[in-house]
Design a protein around this motif. Structure first.
Motif, mmCIF file in Angstrom:
data_model
loop_
_atom_site.group_PDB
_atom_site.id
_atom_site.type_symbol
_atom_site.label_atom_id
_atom_site.label_comp_id
_atom_site.label_asym_id
_atom_site.label_seq_id
_atom_site.Cartn_x
_atom_site.Cartn_y
_atom_site.Cartn_z
ATOM 1 N N GLY A 174 0.779 -1.231 0.000
ATOM 2 C CA GLY A 174 0.000 0.000 0.000
ATOM 3 C C GLY A 174 0.805 1.273 0.000
ATOM 4 O O GLY A 174 0.217 2.361 -0.024
ATOM 5 N N VAL A 175 2.130 1.178 0.025
ATOM 6 C CA VAL A 175 2.999 2.363 0.039
ATOM 7 C C VAL A 175 3.477 2.644 -1.380
ATOM 8 O O VAL A 175 4.131 1.795 -1.997
ATOM 9 C CB VAL A 175 4.225 2.161 0.955
ATOM 10 C CG1 VAL A 175 5.024 3.450 1.055
ATOM 11 C CG2 VAL A 175 3.792 1.684 2.329
ATOM 12 N N CYS A 176 3.147 3.798 -1.913
ATOM 13 C CA CYS A 176 3.586 4.172 -3.258
ATOM 14 C C CYS A 176 5.085 4.467 -3.229
ATOM 15 O O CYS A 176 5.531 5.412 -2.569
ATOM 16 C CB CYS A 176 2.817 5.401 -3.737
ATOM 17 S SG CYS A 176 3.340 5.982 -5.376
ATOM 18 N N LEU A 177 5.871 3.656 -3.950
ATOM 19 C CA LEU A 177 7.323 3.791 -3.959
ATOM 20 C C LEU A 177 7.832 3.884 -5.393
ATOM 21 O O LEU A 177 7.209 3.363 -6.318
ATOM 22 C CB LEU A 177 7.969 2.603 -3.235
ATOM 23 C CG LEU A 177 7.573 2.451 -1.757
ATOM 24 C CD1 LEU A 177 8.101 1.141 -1.202
ATOM 25 C CD2 LEU A 177 8.082 3.627 -0.938
ATOM 26 N N THR A 178 8.978 4.537 -5.556
ATOM 27 C CA THR A 178 9.551 4.756 -6.882
ATOM 28 C C THR A 178 10.668 3.770 -7.170
ATOM 29 O O THR A 178 11.583 3.601 -6.352
ATOM 30 C CB THR A 178 10.102 6.196 -6.987
ATOM 31 O OG1 THR A 178 9.040 7.123 -6.745
ATOM 32 C CG2 THR A 178 10.679 6.458 -8.368
#
Length: 237
Positions: free
Chosen positions: A52-56
């Motif tokens: 659920g954590v938006c990461l690049t």
């Protein structure tokens, strides 16, 4: 943007602290493996939701990818518990040809919750949760959306003490990591954005109405005060 429909379960391969002095703090670099199905169209700079954590994506190969995580994200989420070998939910950012089967998920985790209970009900599992930050309880409503570890779910009940519940069907159990978790473990929570947007709009509108002496709200309040005062004065004579 994401849908909360988990595409694949990956595995944490490495967790390394790094000095992020340029951004004012220390962060971590995490490598996720067993991710081949979601890397077929990957590019550097793409967004992937991990629990659920938006990461690049900063590096990737055929089966693994690496992301950097800031101190702010570590404080808000359960990233610190992602030890080597941990399973994580993965979802790529939506594209134009993706069916929107879940709900609007930003990948901006608000807080964490503790699993308070879990029990079987037919072939479903009923999970109960308690938020770490009670000020967010107002955004959780019965039959409303919630994103838990990147999974779009429906709230089935909310108790007066803030404990809330979801019911997970068999298909979802087989495609996400939550069934692996036990009571007292933490999960990432992103509340439905709709509630926060409505609250902000109401707050701004009320503030503007209060500041403007000629606003409909101020006129209504003034009229009510005048009527009450008139009744009071008439009652004394």
């Amino acid at each position: 943007m994401f849908t909360g429909i988990v595409e694949h379960i990956g595995t944490v391969l490495g967790y390394q602290a790094f000095d992020d002095t340029a951004s004012g703090g220390n962060g971590v670099s995490i490598t996720i493996g067993n991710a081949k199905p979601i890397l077929l169209d990957c590019h550097i700079g793409d967004s992937i939701a991990v629990n659920g954590v938006c990461l690049t994506v900063t590096e990737f190969n055929e089966d693994t990818f690496k992301v950097g995580i800031s101190p702010e994200t570590i404080k808000r989420t359960n990233v610190a518990s992602w030890q080597q070998g941990a399973k994580v939910n993965l979802e790529r950012a939506v594209s134009q040809d993706v069916r929107f089967g879940g709900h609007y998920v930003q990948g901006h985790v608000d807080t964490v919750a503790t699993i308070e209970s879990r029990k079987s009900e037919g072939n479903s599992i009923i999970f109960g949760f308690k938020l770490r930050d009670p000020q967010l309880e107002k955004y959780i409503v019965e039959k409303g959306f919630i994103c838990i570890d990147g999974t779009s779910l429906t709230v089935t009940d909310v108790l007066s003490d803030g404990t809330f519940f979801i019911s997970m069907i068999k298909h979802t159990q087989e495609n996400v990591i939550m069934p692996f978790k036990k009571t007292n473990e933490e999960v990432n929570i992103e509340v439905d954005l709709t509630g926060k947007v409505i609250e902000k709009q109401i707050q701004v509108t009320l503030d503007n109405q209060i500041k403007n002496e000629d606003s409909p709200l101020n006129k209504l309040v003034g009229k009510i005060i005048e009527e009450k005062l008139e009744k009071y004065l008439n009652g004394r004579t």
